[in-house]
Write a protein that holds these residues in place. Sequence first.
Motif, PDB file in Angstrom:
ATOM      1  N   PRO A 112      -0.293  26.114   8.669  1.00 35.39           N
ATOM      2  CA  PRO A 112      -0.741  26.551  10.001  1.00 35.39           C
ATOM      3  C   PRO A 112       0.373  26.475  11.048  1.00 35.39           C
ATOM      4  N   LEU A 113       0.169  27.234  12.108  1.00 34.41           N
ATOM      5  CA  LEU A 113       1.078  27.203  13.254  1.00 34.41           C
ATOM      6  C   LEU A 113       0.460  26.332  14.326  1.00 34.41           C
ATOM      7  N   SER A 114       1.261  25.479  14.943  1.00 31.24           N
ATOM      8  CA  SER A 114       0.711  24.652  16.011  1.00 31.24           C
ATOM      9  C   SER A 114       1.067  25.196  17.390  1.00 31.24           C
ATOM     10  N   LYS A 115       2.153  25.980  17.453  1.00 32.45           N
ATOM     11  CA  LYS A 115       2.593  26.442  18.766  1.00 32.45           C
ATOM     12  C   LYS A 115       3.413  27.715  18.625  1.00 32.45           C
ATOM     13  N   VAL A 116       3.206  28.650  19.562  1.00 37.58           N
ATOM     14  CA  VAL A 116       4.045  29.841  19.674  1.00 37.58           C
ATOM     15  C   VAL A 116       4.280  30.024  21.169  1.00 37.58           C
ATOM     16  N   ILE A 117       5.550  29.957  21.582  1.00 38.00           N
ATOM     17  CA  ILE A 117       5.843  30.031  23.014  1.00 38.00           C
ATOM     18  C   ILE A 117       7.066  30.900  23.288  1.00 38.00           C
ATOM     19  N   TYR A 118       7.152  31.339  24.543  1.00 41.59           N
ATOM     20  CA  TYR A 118       8.385  31.943  25.042  1.00 41.59           C
ATOM     21  C   TYR A 118       9.271  30.793  25.496  1.00 41.59           C
ATOM     22  N   ASP A 119      10.545  30.851  25.176  1.00 40.35           N
ATOM     23  CA  ASP A 119      11.465  29.765  25.514  1.00 40.35           C
ATOM     24  C   ASP A 119      12.686  30.331  26.229  1.00 40.35           C
ATOM     25  N   SER A 120      12.888  29.910  27.461  1.00 35.68           N
ATOM     26  CA  SER A 120      14.004  30.433  28.260  1.00 35.68           C
ATOM     27  C   SER A 120      15.356  29.876  27.829  1.00 35.68           C
ATOM     28  N   GLU A 157       1.493  32.563  27.000  1.00 34.53           N
ATOM     29  CA  GLU A 157       1.728  31.929  25.703  1.00 34.53           C
ATOM     30  C   GLU A 157       0.464  31.950  24.851  1.00 34.53           C
ATOM     31  N   LYS A 158      -0.697  31.943  25.489  1.00 35.07           N
ATOM     32  CA  LYS A 158      -1.957  32.058  24.747  1.00 35.07           C
ATOM     33  C   LYS A 158      -2.025  33.430  24.070  1.00 35.07           C
ATOM     34  N   ALA A 159      -1.685  34.469  24.813  1.00 33.65           N
ATOM     35  CA  ALA A 159      -1.687  35.827  24.244  1.00 33.65           C
ATOM     36  C   ALA A 159      -0.653  35.948  23.132  1.00 33.65           C
ATOM     37  N   LEU A 160       0.520  35.329  23.306  1.00 42.62           N
ATOM     38  CA  LEU A 160       1.562  35.358  22.278  1.00 42.62           C
ATOM     39  C   LEU A 160       1.091  34.635  21.015  1.00 42.62           C
ATOM     40  N   PHE A 161       0.420  33.493  21.187  1.00 36.04           N
ATOM     41  CA  PHE A 161      -0.109  32.748  20.040  1.00 36.04           C
ATOM     42  C   PHE A 161      -1.135  33.599  19.293  1.00 36.04           C
ATOM     43  N   GLU A 162      -2.054  34.229  20.025  1.00 35.27           N
ATOM     44  CA  GLU A 162      -3.088  35.067  19.398  1.00 35.27           C
ATOM     45  C   GLU A 162      -2.470  36.265  18.677  1.00 35.27           C
ATOM     46  N   TYR A 163      -1.474  36.875  19.294  1.00 35.11           N
ATOM     47  CA  TYR A 163      -0.762  38.012  18.703  1.00 35.11           C
ATOM     48  C   TYR A 163      -0.102  37.591  17.379  1.00 35.11           C
TER      49      TYR A 163
END
Length: 167
Positions: free
Chosen positions: A65-73, A45-51
């Motif tokens: 701003p974005l506070s969170k970017v995650i993969y969600d199942s 998720e860190k790599a996804l946020f940076e991407y």
Amino acid sequence: MNPLLRYIQGYPEHILTPVTQMIESGRFTTWFEKRYPTNHDIKSEKALFEYTMAIKNRYMKKTAPLSKVIYDSKIHLINNALGLHTYVAKVHGGKIKSKNEIRIASIFKNAPEPLLRMLVVHELAHIKEKEHDKAFYQLCCHMEPDYHQLELDARLFMIYQEINKKK
């Protein structure tokens, strides 16, 4: 109708027919793998946020701003969505704090990079344009010129996933 075609329901006949023929003849998987031979390596998720932030900073510097970017199942289970953008505003004392979050269906953790990019672009565009209208799609195409083709290909990826699940 083949249940796999639900992902491309609403597309014109000139798209549905060849896809249907490839599925029925067993050539769809080979065709898709030739089109997209590799998957991205953005697993954390860190790599996804940076991407995501790299794309946002290139095209949308002045947006919230974005506070969170995650993969969600859980996303795929909700309305067959592939990604979600949420905006939360909370009152703290006399100030309003807002948070923008992007959630990407975890099935795209193992997808070709252009398809992940299309989803990220789509969800980023929602920060500025809430509706799927002309301005929204213009912004998507500004960030990703092949947006419309990649949107179709992301749906074809869902078909590809289902076919491979059955094997």
